[in-house]
Motif scaffolding. Sequence first.
Motif, PDB file in Angstrom:
ATOM      1  N   TRP A  41      32.388  -3.698  64.963  1.00  0.00           N
ATOM      2  CA  TRP A  41      33.819  -3.975  64.811  1.00  0.00           C
ATOM      3  C   TRP A  41      34.693  -2.743  65.123  1.00  0.00           C
ATOM      4  O   TRP A  41      35.904  -2.844  65.131  1.00  0.00           O
ATOM      5  CB  TRP A  41      34.097  -4.433  63.382  1.00  0.00           C
ATOM      6  CG  TRP A  41      33.666  -5.842  63.102  1.00  0.00           C
ATOM      7  CD1 TRP A  41      33.235  -6.776  63.992  1.00  0.00           C
ATOM      8  CD2 TRP A  41      33.637  -6.468  61.818  1.00  0.00           C
ATOM      9  NE1 TRP A  41      32.952  -7.952  63.359  1.00  0.00           N
ATOM     10  CE2 TRP A  41      33.185  -7.800  62.017  1.00  0.00           C
ATOM     11  CE3 TRP A  41      33.947  -6.046  60.520  1.00  0.00           C
ATOM     12  CZ2 TRP A  41      33.037  -8.705  60.968  1.00  0.00           C
ATOM     13  CZ3 TRP A  41      33.812  -6.947  59.471  1.00  0.00           C
ATOM     14  CH2 TRP A  41      33.355  -8.269  59.692  1.00  0.00           C
ATOM     15  N   VAL A  80      41.026  -7.785  58.814  1.00  0.00           N
ATOM     16  CA  VAL A  80      39.990  -8.346  59.682  1.00  0.00           C
ATOM     17  C   VAL A  80      39.871  -9.849  59.411  1.00  0.00           C
ATOM     18  O   VAL A  80      39.558 -10.263  58.288  1.00  0.00           O
ATOM     19  CB  VAL A  80      38.625  -7.672  59.454  1.00  0.00           C
ATOM     20  CG1 VAL A  80      37.579  -8.254  60.403  1.00  0.00           C
ATOM     21  CG2 VAL A  80      38.735  -6.162  59.648  1.00  0.00           C
ATOM     22  N   ALA A 111      37.967 -10.745  64.520  1.00  0.00           N
ATOM     23  CA  ALA A 111      36.596 -10.298  64.783  1.00  0.00           C
ATOM     24  C   ALA A 111      35.696 -11.401  65.318  1.00  0.00           C
ATOM     25  O   ALA A 111      34.614 -11.108  65.834  1.00  0.00           O
ATOM     26  CB  ALA A 111      35.990  -9.715  63.509  1.00  0.00           C
TER      27      ALA A 111
END
Length: 407
Positions: free
Chosen positions: A209, A248, A279
């Motif tokens: 990530w 996220v 993500a």
Amino acid sequence: MTVHVQTTHADGSTGAIRNESGRPVVLQVLPALETGGVERGTVDIAGAIVQAGGTALVASAGGAMVHALQRTGARHIELPLASKNPITLRRNASRLASVIETFGVDLVHARSRAPAWSALWAARRTGRPFVTTFHAPYALNLPLKRLYNSVMARGARVICISDFVRQHVQRIYGIDPARLRLVHRGVDLEVFDPARVSPERVIQLAQRWRLPDGVPVILLPGRLTRWKGQIDLLRAAAKLTDLDFLLVLVGDDQGRAAYREELEQLVGRLNLDSKAMIAGPCNDMAAAYMLSDVVVSASTDPEGFGRVVGEAQAMGRPVVASDHGGAPEQLLVNETGLVYPPGDLDALAEALREALALDETARSALAERAIARVRTHFSKDAMCNGTLAVYREVLNDLEMQRIGTRG
């Protein structure tokens, strides 16, 4: 109508099942075995039936989780149960009746509305008891929708996955409370256990990530669909202009490319390009929770349970959740998490601020309380034991009726 039923098992063998132990044969029905909470629960219960010495059958249209089901020792029967076509529903009833007779099924457990109608008709035709699990407060806004939904309230016992769902079922369908059983959805504590997540897994995910070092992470797990609240969270986070964080969004868009693009454009309009990322799907959610500082469940519609809340607590993470559905009953408010009025972006922003401000001592104390709460009340084992208890109760009632009839 006679249907030849043949199943393929994990070992490659085929054919009918006979349970020589005298333990019950339970058939669960659902549309398909793709990913999701209903599917995961079906696999978990199938495994519990097998471990208890019974025979577990699952009928569905198949999918990605068939192999996981077979690994439990359960058997899968492929039928077109995802269809809502009335003609197919009737045909499926005959197919399921044949399955019931062929495999000596003792109890039928339906987990979704369309296959539940077929299962109900098949159970009545063969004289088998019928049980349902009510997973959510299904919408009532279309003509005949209430009738369509009502099949889930027609079980000899109706399992409700939260007290919120239990109250909904009783209020909307007027069901006798004596037929309702509360069995919370369970968290798999072998998966969601901080002690079982290696540093290597966490590092690998952080690298994938490209997370910056030392920046607090706000995590919202959930498929990319509007009612999961990604838009509300982005707008609330944009109010925290004085804080450093990375938001996220984790989840598959499942073909909703237009919604994903809308989210990406909103990130730009809110000047969150350096503070938010989408993500995509994640195959190691336990590691994702370990990377987070706050986990958010921002659903705009009430969820029947909201497994993110339970999983995050199992991992010792503070939770911020919208105050409706099954989420609030999982939390100890202000002790393991915070709630906010759905749609109140100022309140959501303030809850995020409060959660991010927790010091190390407060976080450790919260983690201890959260983990203990899930292990005590919301484990997979508790869910399985509760469901098996419902099966025993229904089958015992049937046996007593038979004894009374013979007497």
